[in-house]
Design a protein around this motif. Structure first.
Motif, PDB file in Angstrom:
ATOM      1  N   ILE A 156       0.822  -1.208   0.000  1.00 24.79           N
ATOM      2  CA  ILE A 156       0.000   0.000   0.000  1.00 24.79           C
ATOM      3  C   ILE A 156       0.856   1.258   0.000  1.00 24.79           C
ATOM      4  CG2 ILE A 156      -1.832   1.256   1.212  1.00 24.79           C
ATOM      5  CD1 ILE A 156      -2.632  -1.430  -0.151  1.00 24.79           C
ATOM      6  N   GLY A 157       2.007   1.206   0.631  1.00 25.91           N
ATOM      7  CA  GLY A 157       2.911   2.348   0.565  1.00 25.91           C
ATOM      8  C   GLY A 157       3.041   3.169   1.820  1.00 25.91           C
ATOM      9  N   PHE A 158       2.528   2.664   2.971  1.00 26.79           N
ATOM     10  CA  PHE A 158       2.806   3.345   4.231  1.00 26.79           C
ATOM     11  C   PHE A 158       4.311   3.306   4.483  1.00 26.79           C
ATOM     12  CE2 PHE A 158      -1.666   2.189   4.996  1.00 26.79           C
ATOM     13  CZ  PHE A 158      -2.163   3.395   5.480  1.00 26.79           C
ATOM     14  N   VAL A 159       4.806   4.325   5.173  1.00 21.68           N
ATOM     15  CA  VAL A 159       6.235   4.394   5.490  1.00 21.68           C
ATOM     16  C   VAL A 159       6.409   4.249   6.996  1.00 21.68           C
ATOM     17  CG1 VAL A 159       8.302   5.837   5.444  1.00 21.68           C
ATOM     18  CG2 VAL A 159       6.703   5.870   3.512  1.00 21.68           C
ATOM     19  N   PRO A 160       7.237   3.318   7.449  1.00 21.38           N
ATOM     20  CA  PRO A 160       7.439   3.189   8.898  1.00 21.38           C
ATOM     21  C   PRO A 160       8.182   4.403   9.445  1.00 21.38           C
ATOM     22  CG  PRO A 160       8.983   1.797   7.721  1.00 21.38           C
ATOM     23  CD  PRO A 160       8.031   2.331   6.689  1.00 21.38           C
ATOM     24  N   THR A 161       7.810   4.831  10.625  1.00 17.68           N
ATOM     25  CA  THR A 161       8.575   5.896  11.277  1.00 17.68           C
ATOM     26  C   THR A 161       9.965   5.361  11.588  1.00 17.68           C
ATOM     27  OG1 THR A 161       7.926   5.228  13.494  1.00 17.68           O
ATOM     28  CG2 THR A 161       6.473   6.787  12.352  1.00 17.68           C
ATOM     29  N   GLU A 162      10.858   6.244  11.951  1.00 18.59           N
ATOM     30  CA  GLU A 162      12.210   5.812  12.296  1.00 18.59           C
ATOM     31  C   GLU A 162      12.184   4.834  13.467  1.00 18.59           C
ATOM     32  OE1 GLU A 162      16.485   7.811  13.676  1.00 18.59           O
ATOM     33  OE2 GLU A 162      14.928   9.060  12.767  1.00 18.59           O
ATOM     34  N   ALA A 163      11.312   5.098  14.434  1.00 15.15           N
ATOM     35  CA  ALA A 163      11.199   4.220  15.600  1.00 15.15           C
ATOM     36  C   ALA A 163      10.641   2.855  15.202  1.00 15.15           C
ATOM     37  CB  ALA A 163      10.321   4.864  16.661  1.00 15.15           C
ATOM     38  N   GLN A 164       9.626   2.853  14.323  1.00 14.68           N
ATOM     39  CA  GLN A 164       9.044   1.593  13.861  1.00 14.68           C
ATOM     40  C   GLN A 164      10.063   0.789  13.052  1.00 14.68           C
ATOM     41  OE1 GLN A 164       5.490  -0.100  13.724  1.00 14.68           O
ATOM     42  NE2 GLN A 164       7.207  -1.486  13.378  1.00 14.68           N
ATOM     43  N   ALA A 165      10.803   1.454  12.190  1.00 11.07           N
ATOM     44  CA  ALA A 165      11.790   0.768  11.359  1.00 11.07           C
ATOM     45  C   ALA A 165      12.903   0.138  12.183  1.00 11.07           C
ATOM     46  CB  ALA A 165      12.377   1.739  10.341  1.00 11.07           C
ATOM     47  N   GLU A 212       6.041  10.518  15.800  1.00 10.60           N
ATOM     48  CA  GLU A 212       6.164  10.880  14.388  1.00 10.60           C
ATOM     49  C   GLU A 212       5.108  10.221  13.505  1.00 10.60           C
ATOM     50  OE1 GLU A 212      10.054  10.030  13.010  1.00 10.60           O
ATOM     51  OE2 GLU A 212      11.063  11.388  14.401  1.00 10.60           O
ATOM     52  N   ALA A 213       4.305   9.363  14.077  1.00 11.78           N
ATOM     53  CA  ALA A 213       3.342   8.604  13.275  1.00 11.78           C
ATOM     54  C   ALA A 213       2.137   9.464  12.890  1.00 11.78           C
ATOM     55  CB  ALA A 213       2.882   7.376  14.039  1.00 11.78           C
ATOM     56  N   GLU A 214       1.820   9.408  11.597  1.00  9.51           N
ATOM     57  CA  GLU A 214       0.603  10.061  11.129  1.00  9.51           C
ATOM     58  C   GLU A 214      -0.604   9.140  11.258  1.00  9.51           C
ATOM     59  OE1 GLU A 214       1.502  12.605   7.401  1.00  9.51           O
ATOM     60  OE2 GLU A 214       3.036  11.020   7.432  1.00  9.51           O
ATOM     61  N   ARG A 215      -0.319   7.836  11.328  1.00  7.59           N
ATOM     62  CA  ARG A 215      -1.398   6.854  11.512  1.00  7.59           C
ATOM     63  C   ARG A 215      -0.884   5.711  12.372  1.00  7.59           C
ATOM     64  NH1 ARG A 215      -6.221   6.389   8.655  1.00  7.59           N
ATOM     65  NH2 ARG A 215      -5.379   7.832   7.100  1.00  7.59           N
ATOM     66  N   ILE A 216      -1.765   5.222  13.248  1.00  7.49           N
ATOM     67  CA  ILE A 216      -1.422   4.097  14.118  1.00  7.49           C
ATOM     68  C   ILE A 216      -2.409   2.966  13.877  1.00  7.49           C
ATOM     69  CG2 ILE A 216      -1.125   3.295  16.493  1.00  7.49           C
ATOM     70  CD1 ILE A 216      -0.610   6.184  17.319  1.00  7.49           C
ATOM     71  N   PHE A 217      -1.900   1.784  13.663  1.00  5.70           N
ATOM     72  CA  PHE A 217      -2.727   0.575  13.579  1.00  5.70           C
ATOM     73  C   PHE A 217      -2.548  -0.191  14.885  1.00  5.70           C
ATOM     74  CE2 PHE A 217      -1.823   1.668   9.196  1.00  5.70           C
ATOM     75  CZ  PHE A 217      -3.048   1.477   8.563  1.00  5.70           C
TER      76      PHE A 217
END
Length: 325
Positions: free
Chosen positions: A233-242, A261-266
């Motif tokens: 889909i093309g979501f980008v992980p935040t630096e912390a998520q990555a 930094e997240a614009e969306r949280i699942f």
């Protein structure tokens, strides 16, 4: 005397003729024509070649525990206790499985498949089914593996592989390479259609993280668990998520910085209790988290998203279409 000489002359001519003819025949016999030397006679060419060997009914493979196991080349009665998603993606329907998979996949995909119990497989039930192959995850106890192997050849899938890696390994074991390629093609098409459907929401490039509520704790996962989000889909992980490489617990307080930094949280939730937990957090500890303030938190069904399988990859795509707003 003239008559005698004439008769002698005729006799010598006849003898000479016979000698020449004999020499000619010997030469032909010793020197076959080019055509004859390149092609065998009709009787030789019709000689049947040796019959081919019968097709093997078994083969040896190395399983996820690095065991060499002899399995049927075309198993027909398979008991599946691990990697159900990949097995179904390859078009294989097992004869039996555990209650976990029966509940998760439902009667629409596992109609007629028998139960062999819960966490501990019922050996007597499995024996009665007379399977010709059993598939388990590699974390099963050695004594359980040994007991199953006495019933039928038992192969263990390697814990920790990505769903597509499991798909490829199992396809190779069971001779389902064509089915693997067919599934990959249909999944790629499904992902492309899902991405196009979600295009109006401008999701590509949006920074996201994934959390899971489970047994009164919160967990963070590596992005590889959610490839449909971050690859298809093309979501980008935040630096912390990555930076997350394996599943680990995280405190409610730590989530504030983790999600900054997240614009969306699942968030994977398992029932109403988890939903209530989130509702309490969004009005207290997490009220200043940007994605929470902007109503960009998506609660998803843990049972569908935590399966870590090719089936879960499809479920994620299906759920995104329903839940993104």
């Amino acid at each position: 005397m003239k008559t005698g000489r004439r008769s002698l002359t005729l006799l010598l001519v006849v003898i000479l003729t016979l000698v020449v003819a004999a020499c000619g025949n010997n030469k032909n016999a010793a020197s076959p024509s080019a055509t004859g030397s390149a092609s065998p006679s009709a009787s030789e060419s019709s000689t049947p070649s040796p019959s081919s060997e019968p097709e093997a009914t078994t083969k040896k493979i190395k399983d996820g525990l690095d065991r060499e196991v002899e399995i049927p080349t075309k198993p027909e009665k398979i008991v599946v206790l691990g990697n159900m998603g990949e097995v179904l993606s390859l078009g294989i329907k097992p004869i039996a499985t555990n209650d976990y998979y029966l509940s998760k996949y439902g009667t629409d995909r596992l109609a007629g498949v028998q139960s062999i119990g819960g966490d501990e497989p019922d050996m007597e039930k499995i024996l009665a089914l007379q399977p010709d192959l059993i598939i388990i995850p590699s974390y099963f106890k050695p004594e359980v593996l040994d007991a199953l192997h006495k019933i039928a050849p038992t192969i263990a899938t390697k814990w920790g592989l990505l769903p597509l890696e499991h798909l490829s390994v199992i396809a190779g074991w069971l001779g389902k390479e064509a089915e693997e390629q067919a599934w990959l093609a249909q999944y790629a098409e499904k992902a492309a259609k899902t991405k196009e459907t979600l295009k109006p929401f401008n999701l590509e490039g949006e920074k996201a993280i994934v959390l899971q509520f489970w047994s009164k704790a919160i967990y963070q996962h590596a992005t590889t668990v959610f490839t449909p989000l971050f690859q298809d889909i093309g979501f980008v992980p935040t630096e912390a998520q990555a930076a997350v490489k394996e599943t680990a617990a995280i405190t409610e307080e730590a989530v504030v910085d983790y999600a900054a930094e997240a614009e969306r949280i699942f968030i994977l939730v398992d029932g109403q209790a988890d939903i209530d937990t989130y509702n309490a957090l969004k009005s207290t500890a997490w009220k200043n988290v940007p994605a929470v303030k902007n109503d960009k938190v998506v609660l998803v069904d843990s049972a569908r998203w935590n399966d870590y399988s090719t089936a879960a990859m499809e479920w994620m795509l299906e759920d995104l279409v329903k839940l993104i707003k």
